[in-house]
Design an enzyme around this catalytic site. Structure first.
Site, PDB file in Angstrom:
ATOM      1  CE1 TYR A  85      -4.101  -1.685   0.354  1.00 60.72           C
ATOM      2  CE2 TYR A  85      -3.389  -2.470   2.506  1.00 60.72           C
ATOM      3  CZ  TYR A  85      -4.294  -2.484   1.471  1.00 60.72           C
ATOM      4  OH  TYR A  85      -5.407  -3.286   1.545  1.00 60.72           O
TER       5      TYR A  85
ATOM      6  CB  THR B 291      -3.693  -3.796  -6.211  1.00 60.76           C
ATOM      7  OG1 THR B 291      -5.111  -4.023  -6.151  1.00 60.76           O
ATOM      8  CG2 THR B 291      -3.302  -3.313  -7.588  1.00 60.76           C
ATOM      9  CG  ASP B 292      -2.902  -5.369   0.250  1.00 62.34           C
ATOM     10  OD1 ASP B 292      -3.906  -6.063   0.481  1.00 62.34           O
ATOM     11  OD2 ASP B 292      -1.937  -5.276   1.036  1.00 62.34           O
ATOM     12  CD1 TRP B 293      -9.601  -7.353  -1.208  1.00 61.36           C
ATOM     13  CD2 TRP B 293      -7.458  -7.939  -1.118  1.00 61.36           C
ATOM     14  NE1 TRP B 293      -9.483  -8.609  -1.775  1.00 61.36           N
ATOM     15  CE2 TRP B 293      -8.180  -8.984  -1.731  1.00 61.36           C
ATOM     16  CE3 TRP B 293      -6.076  -8.091  -0.958  1.00 61.36           C
ATOM     17  CZ2 TRP B 293      -7.582 -10.155  -2.181  1.00 61.36           C
ATOM     18  CZ3 TRP B 293      -5.478  -9.253  -1.406  1.00 61.36           C
ATOM     19  CH2 TRP B 293      -6.228 -10.269  -2.001  1.00 61.36           C
TER      20      TRP B 293
END
Length: 328
Positions: free
Chosen positions: A268, A304-306
């Site tokens: 992130y 990608t991360d959430w």
């Protein structure tokens, strides 16, 4: 005369031909649905779950049947493996009833230890219980790490989980950071050696029907958080690199790529005082396209991360999209 089986369902055909046939039949909306990898919950006693506004979750029917999605991270802990397998079968039946019948692919955060956090890991429950990655690293035993990952692979496959949202190969260079327990420590050489064995245990010699795909995270290294803050939140959006040691954070990812990790998850955070634009890694072209795809020659999946695109609420707490450093 019986209806002809769609070519992309004919497992006697070469895989590349089946993929081409499927792509030719897909609408733009169906293709867009395949680009998402969101969270899903399991209902009680292995049933499909309804929507849960408190956690920002849609129902399985909404996501699979109406939004054409088929990649999901299962966030629910389980009491009995049989219930999880039954839920998985019900979810696949739901997907089989869509226009193209594309199966669902399920992933999971780590679930083989005694910790539980809805953002990072799931309590082991009926799965075998092992030390956290930091404890495995303390053994300095790559063979043991391989054995653990191979057992995790078998347990995941038994209940329908095909993607592991791990290993976490961030270096523990900031002692105040709360996620050190999920790392292999601060030594880049040891972390790289253990990552190779971990990925090998999950995926096997090559990615195939008996594999669990490894999603290595958080590129290019999520450990150096300013003041040890968490980049899930705005206060933790900055990553700093004392003494210019950005390249050191990359060493475990180089090892993971050499081990043919199937997927990589960017972090992130956004780099500060580093040779890259101060923009979150998920949106940072120089980091993803230039460094990961170009310099490191990674040709697998980037996920990608959430929560990087949409503002959400989680248990009543507002969470802005983690698009740190992006304007608008």
């Amino acid at each position: 005369m019986k209806d002809r089986v769609p070519l992309h369902h004919d497992d006697t055909l070469e895989l590349s031909r089946r993929v081409s046939q499927l792509q030719a039949r897909m609408t733009l909306r169906e293709k867009a649905g395949l680009m998402f990898h969101t969270m899903i919950a399991m209902g009680p006693r292995g049933r499909l779950a309804d929507a849960d506004p408190d956690y920002g979750l849609l129902s399985a029917e909404e996501m699979v049947q109406r939004r054409n999605m088929n990649h999901f991270n299962l966030i629910t802990g389980v009491a009995a493996p049989a219930e999880m397998a039954q839920w998985h079968n019900r979810l696949q039946d739901l997907a089989a009833g869509t226009r193209l019948g594309i199966p669902v692919t399920l992933s999971t955060d780590p679930r083989h230890a005694r910790s539980a956090n809805p953002n990072t890991e799931v309590l082991a429950g009926p799965f075998s219980v092992w030390p956290e990655p930091l404890g495995l690293a303390a053994t300095r035993d790559p063979a043991l790490v391989h054995r653990f990952a191979d057992i995790a692979r078998q347990e995941y496959l038994a209940v329908g989980l095909r993607v592991a949202l791990h290993p976490q190969v961030d270096l523990a260079t900031e002692p105040r950071w709360a996620r050190i327990v999920g790392t292999f420590g601060a030594d880049p050489e040891l972390t790289g050696a253990l990552a190779r064995k971990y990925i090998g245990g999950l995926q096997g010699p090559s990615l195939g029907p008996a594999s669990v795909a490894a999603m290595t995270k958080h590129f290019p290294g999520g450990g150096p958080q300013r003041d040890g803050e968490d980049p899930h939140f705005a206060d933790g959006q900055e990553q700093v690199y004392p003494s210019g040691r950005f390249a050191e954070q990359l060493l475990p990812f180089r090892a993971a790529i050499q081990a043919r990790t199937s997927q990589i998850m960017p972090g992130y955070g956004m780099p500060v005082a580093a040779p890259y634009e101060e923009v979150g890694f998920a949106f940072n072209a120089a980091v993803i396209t230039g460094l990961l795809r170009g310099d490191l020659a990674f040709d697998g999946i980037v996920c990608t991360d959430w929560g990087v695109l949409t503002d959400t609420e989680f248990s009543g707490e507002r969470r802005p999209a983690r698009a740190w450093g992006c304007s608008g």
